[in-house]
Design a protein around this motif. Sequence first.
Motif, PDB file in Angstrom:
ATOM      1  N   ALA A   1      20.448 -75.438  11.812  1.00 48.24           N
ATOM      2  CA  ALA A   1      20.605 -74.202  12.578  1.00 48.24           C
ATOM      3  C   ALA A   1      22.073 -73.845  12.734  1.00 48.24           C
ATOM      4  N   MET A   2      22.309 -72.585  13.120  1.00 48.49           N
ATOM      5  CA  MET A   2      23.635 -72.173  13.558  1.00 48.49           C
ATOM      6  C   MET A   2      23.618 -72.129  15.081  1.00 48.49           C
ATOM      7  N   ILE A   3      24.668 -72.640  15.683  1.00 47.95           N
ATOM      8  CA  ILE A   3      24.731 -72.761  17.136  1.00 47.95           C
ATOM      9  C   ILE A   3      25.721 -71.757  17.689  1.00 47.95           C
ATOM     10  N   MET A   4      25.360 -71.175  18.810  1.00 43.96           N
ATOM     11  CA  MET A   4      26.226 -70.212  19.470  1.00 43.96           C
ATOM     12  C   MET A   4      26.227 -70.510  20.959  1.00 43.96           C
ATOM     13  N   ASP A   5      27.404 -70.656  21.537  1.00 45.61           N
ATOM     14  CA  ASP A   5      27.542 -70.916  22.970  1.00 45.61           C
ATOM     15  C   ASP A   5      27.752 -69.610  23.721  1.00 45.61           C
ATOM     16  N   LEU A   6      26.954 -69.419  24.748  1.00 46.67           N
ATOM     17  CA  LEU A   6      27.142 -68.281  25.657  1.00 46.67           C
ATOM     18  C   LEU A   6      27.357 -68.863  27.056  1.00 46.67           C
ATOM     19  N   ASP A   7      28.618 -69.007  27.427  1.00 46.38           N
ATOM     20  CA  ASP A   7      28.957 -69.684  28.676  1.00 46.38           C
ATOM     21  C   ASP A   7      29.302 -68.738  29.814  1.00 46.38           C
ATOM     22  N   LYS A   8      29.526 -67.480  29.498  1.00 48.10           N
ATOM     23  CA  LYS A   8      29.894 -66.536  30.555  1.00 48.10           C
ATOM     24  C   LYS A   8      29.452 -65.132  30.177  1.00 48.10           C
ATOM     25  N   LYS A   9      29.282 -64.316  31.227  1.00 44.65           N
ATOM     26  CA  LYS A   9      28.907 -62.925  31.009  1.00 44.65           C
ATOM     27  C   LYS A   9      30.133 -62.084  30.691  1.00 44.65           C
ATOM     28  N   ALA A  10      29.945 -61.090  29.831  1.00 50.53           N
ATOM     29  CA  ALA A  10      31.046 -60.178  29.525  1.00 50.53           C
ATOM     30  C   ALA A  10      31.147 -59.118  30.617  1.00 50.53           C
ATOM     31  N   GLU A  11      32.328 -58.566  30.760  1.00 51.79           N
ATOM     32  CA  GLU A  11      32.557 -57.522  31.746  1.00 51.79           C
ATOM     33  C   GLU A  11      31.936 -56.202  31.265  1.00 51.79           C
ATOM     34  N   PRO A  12      31.336 -55.436  32.175  1.00 55.50           N
ATOM     35  CA  PRO A  12      30.787 -54.123  31.790  1.00 55.50           C
ATOM     36  C   PRO A  12      31.885 -53.200  31.258  1.00 55.50           C
ATOM     37  N   PHE A  13      31.512 -52.329  30.348  1.00 58.88           N
ATOM     38  CA  PHE A  13      32.471 -51.385  29.773  1.00 58.88           C
ATOM     39  C   PHE A  13      31.734 -50.107  29.398  1.00 58.88           C
ATOM     40  N   ALA A  14      32.488 -49.028  29.314  1.00 62.69           N
ATOM     41  CA  ALA A  14      31.919 -47.739  28.917  1.00 62.69           C
ATOM     42  C   ALA A  14      31.730 -47.720  27.409  1.00 62.69           C
ATOM     43  N   ALA A  15      30.530 -47.426  26.967  1.00 61.37           N
ATOM     44  CA  ALA A  15      30.226 -47.458  25.539  1.00 61.37           C
ATOM     45  C   ALA A  15      29.646 -46.125  25.081  1.00 61.37           C
ATOM     46  N   PRO A  16      30.011 -45.668  23.894  1.00 60.97           N
ATOM     47  CA  PRO A  16      29.434 -44.425  23.367  1.00 60.97           C
ATOM     48  C   PRO A  16      27.963 -44.626  23.014  1.00 60.97           C
ATOM     49  N   ARG A  17      27.238 -43.556  22.946  1.00 58.94           N
ATOM     50  CA  ARG A  17      25.815 -43.628  22.623  1.00 58.94           C
ATOM     51  C   ARG A  17      25.635 -43.947  21.136  1.00 58.94           C
TER      52      ARG A  17
END
Length: 442
Positions: A299-315
């Motif tokens: 498998a490929m492993i990916m660590d998600l240890d923290k949440k990203a900060e909200p940001f304004a994103a285009p549609r």
Amino acid sequence: MSIGNLISATENKSVMQTIWQYASSGYAILIYAIILLVLVAVLVVSLMISDNRQPKSLLIQSDKAEISKTGEAPAAEEKIEESDGRFDGLSRIDDQRESYKRSDYREDITLKRLCESFRNFSANKLKLYYDISDIRRFIAGMAVSHILILQGMSGTGKTSLAYAFGEYLDNTSTVIPVQPMWKERTDLIGYYNEFTKRFNETDLLKKMYEANYSKDIYITVLDEMNIARVEYYFAEFLSLLELPDAEKRNLSVVSDEWESDPKQLRNGHIKLPKNIWFIGTANNDDSTFAISDKVYDRAMIMDLDKKAEPFAAPREKNLHITSDRFDELAAQAVKEYTLSGRNRKRLEKLDEYMIENFHITFGNRIMKQINTYIPVYVSCGGDELEALDDILAKKVMRKLSMQNPVYIRNSADRFCRYMDELFGEENMQLCKAFVRRLEKNA
């Protein structure tokens, strides 16, 4: 006692002795055996009569409607032939197979644009926020293996990342909550019920069957995959995904074949589709099992240890892309962004150091993964050393955790200094952080 009573008692005793002698004689035993044989014969005949009558008593309502005027029910063999088959869900997919074909696929997308568009789609429409580096790791991991493991603390968005990608592709992900008692593949794909004469089809089985009619990318989420032993219930999938020829990845479903079986079920097998990816989420706590090397290596492993900060994103709109097109983009990236000669030499020196000091080598599988992961990550807009740092931390440094803790603690400083000399002090932060954690916990 009077003389008369004494005579009477003597006569009774004589009679009892006579009866006992007769009952224990060979003639009496023969009579007993004959009686026993007669009783056994009567019991056998009764059971045979009961068996002959049993089908009538077990007929379901639909069978009763077919009873003829003579009062006789159809034979069991005839009932199986006249039934609609044992795979209700798969047969319905056969009937709807034309609806799984699209013609509006995008061909002009690039991997970099795919990452940026997916990130904006998740933020704008789903209110799910991710760092662009995490999106690149996710897409690059998919290019390397059809099995990804997202691990980290609860609430960091592991399940939602895989779900969001399915929404972005306009092909909703299948989320399967893994159960603690799972031990074999039937827990994933279902089983044949002898009583109902039907196959208990799971959502995964139906999605795999559907995927064989489509060109879309299909995402299956094994939620909390290590709450049971992955190498038990997922063993057959691990073996099949190792086969280089996707046409030979045939998954066993049943042991026989019926004429009424679905079209894509041949000799009891269905093809494990090449356009399906398995995304497992894993928590590391006391309620879970450790994931074995067999699973981690494939498998490929990916660590998600923290949440990203909200940001304004285009549609952003949904992306319709075939799995073949995704594979083409990955193959183009490998040709265009092959690992640089300088970093390849660094990698060779690191391999020699690991062999000499820890008896650990990269191996062919890891080198193949590195040679795909790094070019795709760079094509997604990332940096080559970032990608190298990430995959080495997940694939090579992890093997240090199986070494003697005392030896690792005594070797940590020297190893980190060597990494600084080889790659520069500002680089390979993930690898060095992993070694420092092992040093601290030793």
